[in-house]
Enzyme design. Structure first.
Site, PDB file in Angstrom:
ATOM      1  N   ARG A  73      -7.815  19.097 -17.740  1.00 22.03           N
ATOM      2  CA  ARG A  73      -7.947  17.773 -17.347  1.00 22.03           C
ATOM      3  C   ARG A  73      -6.603  17.136 -17.350  1.00 22.03           C
ATOM      4  NH1 ARG A  73     -10.920  15.251 -20.288  1.00 22.03           N
ATOM      5  NH2 ARG A  73     -12.833  16.681 -20.169  1.00 22.03           N
ATOM      6  N   TYR A 126      -7.956  -0.391   3.398  1.00 21.96           N
ATOM      7  CA  TYR A 126      -8.570   0.701   3.645  1.00 21.96           C
ATOM      8  C   TYR A 126      -9.985   0.667   3.087  1.00 21.96           C
ATOM      9  CZ  TYR A 126     -10.158   5.672   2.680  1.00 21.96           C
ATOM     10  OH  TYR A 126     -10.985   6.731   2.727  1.00 21.96           O
ATOM     11  N   ASP A 198       0.034   0.604  -1.927  1.00 19.87           N
ATOM     12  CA  ASP A 198      -0.428   1.840  -1.561  1.00 19.87           C
ATOM     13  C   ASP A 198       0.529   2.106  -0.216  1.00 19.87           C
ATOM     14  OD1 ASP A 198      -1.668   3.766   0.075  1.00 19.87           O
ATOM     15  OD2 ASP A 198      -3.528   2.840  -0.466  1.00 19.87           O
ATOM     16  N   LYS A 223      -2.840  12.708   3.007  1.00 16.28           N
ATOM     17  CA  LYS A 223      -2.398  12.228   4.245  1.00 16.28           C
ATOM     18  C   LYS A 223      -1.121  12.881   4.539  1.00 16.28           C
ATOM     19  CE  LYS A 223      -6.266   9.808   4.252  1.00 16.28           C
ATOM     20  NZ  LYS A 223      -6.082   8.406   3.844  1.00 16.28           N
TER      21      LYS A 223
HETATM   22  C1  PLP Z   1      -7.123   7.753   3.001  1.00 15.46           C
HETATM   23  C2  PLP Z   1      -6.571   6.562   2.274  1.00 15.46           C
HETATM   24  C3  PLP Z   1      -6.977   6.189   1.011  1.00 15.46           C
HETATM   25  C4  PLP Z   1      -8.126   7.176   0.316  1.00 15.46           C
HETATM   26  O1  PLP Z   1      -7.518   8.415  -0.194  1.00 15.46           O
HETATM   27  P1  PLP Z   1      -8.468   9.466  -0.159  1.00 15.46           P
HETATM   28  O2  PLP Z   1      -7.477  10.892  -0.551  1.00 15.46           O
HETATM   29  O3  PLP Z   1      -9.235   9.890   1.006  1.00 15.46           O
HETATM   30  O4  PLP Z   1      -9.212   9.349  -1.294  1.00 15.46           O
HETATM   31  C5  PLP Z   1      -6.649   5.175   0.357  1.00 15.46           C
HETATM   32  N1  PLP Z   1      -5.506   4.306   0.997  1.00 15.46           N
HETATM   33  C6  PLP Z   1      -5.322   4.625   2.078  1.00 15.46           C
HETATM   34  C7  PLP Z   1      -4.204   3.490   2.808  1.00 15.46           C
HETATM   35  C8  PLP Z   1      -5.651   5.574   2.769  1.00 15.46           C
HETATM   36  O5  PLP Z   1      -5.260   5.737   4.137  1.00 15.46           O
END
Ligand code: PLP
Length: 411
Positions: A73, A126, A198, A223
């Site tokens: 972990r 998001y 982010d 992504k």
């Molecule tokens: C998809 C997304 C998230 C969340 O990510 P996951 O890997 O799906 O948990 C957070 N911020 C943005 C801008 C996103 O597009």
């Protein structure tokens, strides 16, 4: 005479592939991995082990003192390569990878903020980050203040002595609006408050928020960074001290949201082509955005590098290209969006983004469906009923434009 690998013709030492002075695309392929340490395997091995054995009790104690290289972990050689590489690409001192983008946000907030603290967020987020700051974070006694950060000076009236962090996305999901990282950081730092961005929509290939004054960057690795739609992951990048805290508390016992080493391997593989992919995503998305803008059924298009985009000056300052995501709406509104989407033959109707496959989704339809389960489910501020989000993949742009046109011509 064979050339040695550690000396150039001038006699100066040549950096080994894991050195930091190479350009971005090179580091995305090599940084943080030295095959000599792993049986000369050119690709990083996947260490599928939950625990590590020690020669003696003393060796076990020494490993614990080094920061928990005891158990998977907290430590895994494959995920550690990914952490080093991502930190390097963002220009950060250190990195932490976790099981998903939501795990990254959760680890960040639950590790750094306590009861009585305040968190400032941009008003549009998001959808699941929005759910977390509205429904979960306040339950722990942390006050969340939503501010319109498209006017950075709005921070002046919002920051109090209890504010610990300013958090926002840029580009903003799903609007593809752009927030000014440098201006927001300046206002926050003036009051001694840290800024976390982010940067999922851009990836470090197009935007590195730390270079513009941010303190922490988070990513959904699901992504663009993985880019192939076959793994979930998240990352937090920043200064060594903060990352140490996130690792020692956030990952170890608050969330425990460790990334699978198999996923780390897949994400490292995806990362090797990030530069190439972002070039193609960006070029195709610009062509698609221009084609949409020219279609009579389309009411508006929001793509950061379009001349019509309200934030394009900021976009061009802090991003090298526009990335692959846009939002758009039709004159026929909510119903028009549903009709057009149902007619698409190539572009996949799906949430998520940043994959090789083009993906389209209509937040308002999903929000209506969610409302049946949760009464307080709602669209993020600024997200209209007509908005569709399109993630332009790596298919031939002409094929994508043709698919959209045949869908739009019927609306
Ligand atoms: C998809 C997304 C998230 C969340 O990510 P996951 O890997 O799906 O948990 C957070 N911020 C943005 C801008 C996103 O597009």
């Amino acid at each position: 005479m064979p050339r040695t690998t550690d000396q150039s013709e001038t006699g100066a030492p040549t950096p080994s592939p894991h050195d930091a002075d190479f350009a971005f695309a090179t580091r995305a392929i090599h940084h943080g991995y030295d095959p000599a340490g792993f049986s000369n395997a050119v690709q990083p091995p996947v260490f599928l082990t939950s625990t590590y054995g020690f020669e003696s009790v003393e060796a076990n104690e020494a490993a614990a003192a080094l920061g928990g290289r005891l158990y998977a972990r907290e430590y895994n050689p494959t995920t550690e390569i990914l952490e080093k590489r991502l930190a390097n690409l963002e220009g950060a001192e250190a990195g932490l990878v976790v099981a998903s983008g939501m795990a990254a946000f959760g680890t960040l907030i639950l590790s750094l903020l306590s009861q009585g603290d305040e968190l400032i967020v941009h008003k549009t987020l998001y959808a699941n980050t929005l759910a977390m700051v509205e429904q979960a974070v306040p339950r722990f006694g942390i006050k969340v203040v939503a501010v319109d950060l498209s006017v950075p000076s709005n921070l002046k009236g919002a920051i109090t002595d209890r504010t610990r962090l300013v958090f926002f996305e840029t580009p903003v999901n799903p609007l593809s609006r752009i927030l000014d990282i440098a201006a927001i950081a300046e206002h926050a730092h003036a009051r001694g408050v840290k800024v976390a961005v982010d940067s999922t929509f851009a990836s470090p290939a197009l935007q590195r928020p730390l270079e513009h004054g941010a303190d922490i960057v988070i990513h959904s690795l699901t992504k663009y960074i993985n880019g192939h739609g076959d793994a979930l992951g998240g990352a937090i990048l920043g200064d060594a001290k903060t990352l140490h805290t996130l690792h020692e508390t956030g990952l170890r016992y608050i969330t425990g949201a460790a990334l699978s080493p198999m996923s780390a391997f897949l994400i490292l593989r995806g990362l090797k082509t990030l530069t190439l992919r972002m070039d193609r995503h960006s070029a195709s998305a610009l062509a698609v955005a221009q084609a949409l803008e020219a279609h009579p059924a389309v009411a508006w298009v929001s793509y950061p590098f379009l001349d019509s985009h309200p934030d394009q000056v900021i976009a061009r300052r802090q991003m090298s290209q526009g990335s692959g995501i846009m939002a758009f709406g039709l004159r026929a509104g909510y119903e028009g969006a549903r009709q057009m989407m149902n007619r698409l033959k190539l572009i996949t109707r799906a949430v998520s983004l940043g994959d090789a496959d083009s993906l389209i989704y209509h937040p308002a339809s999903l929000a209506r469906a969610r409302k049946a389960i949760r009464k307080d489910a709602h669209l993020a501020d600024g997200v209209g009923e007509d908005l569709m989000r399109l993630s332009v993949g790596l298919e031939d742009a002409a094929d994508l434009i043709a698919d959209l046109r045949q869908g739009l011509d019927a609306v």
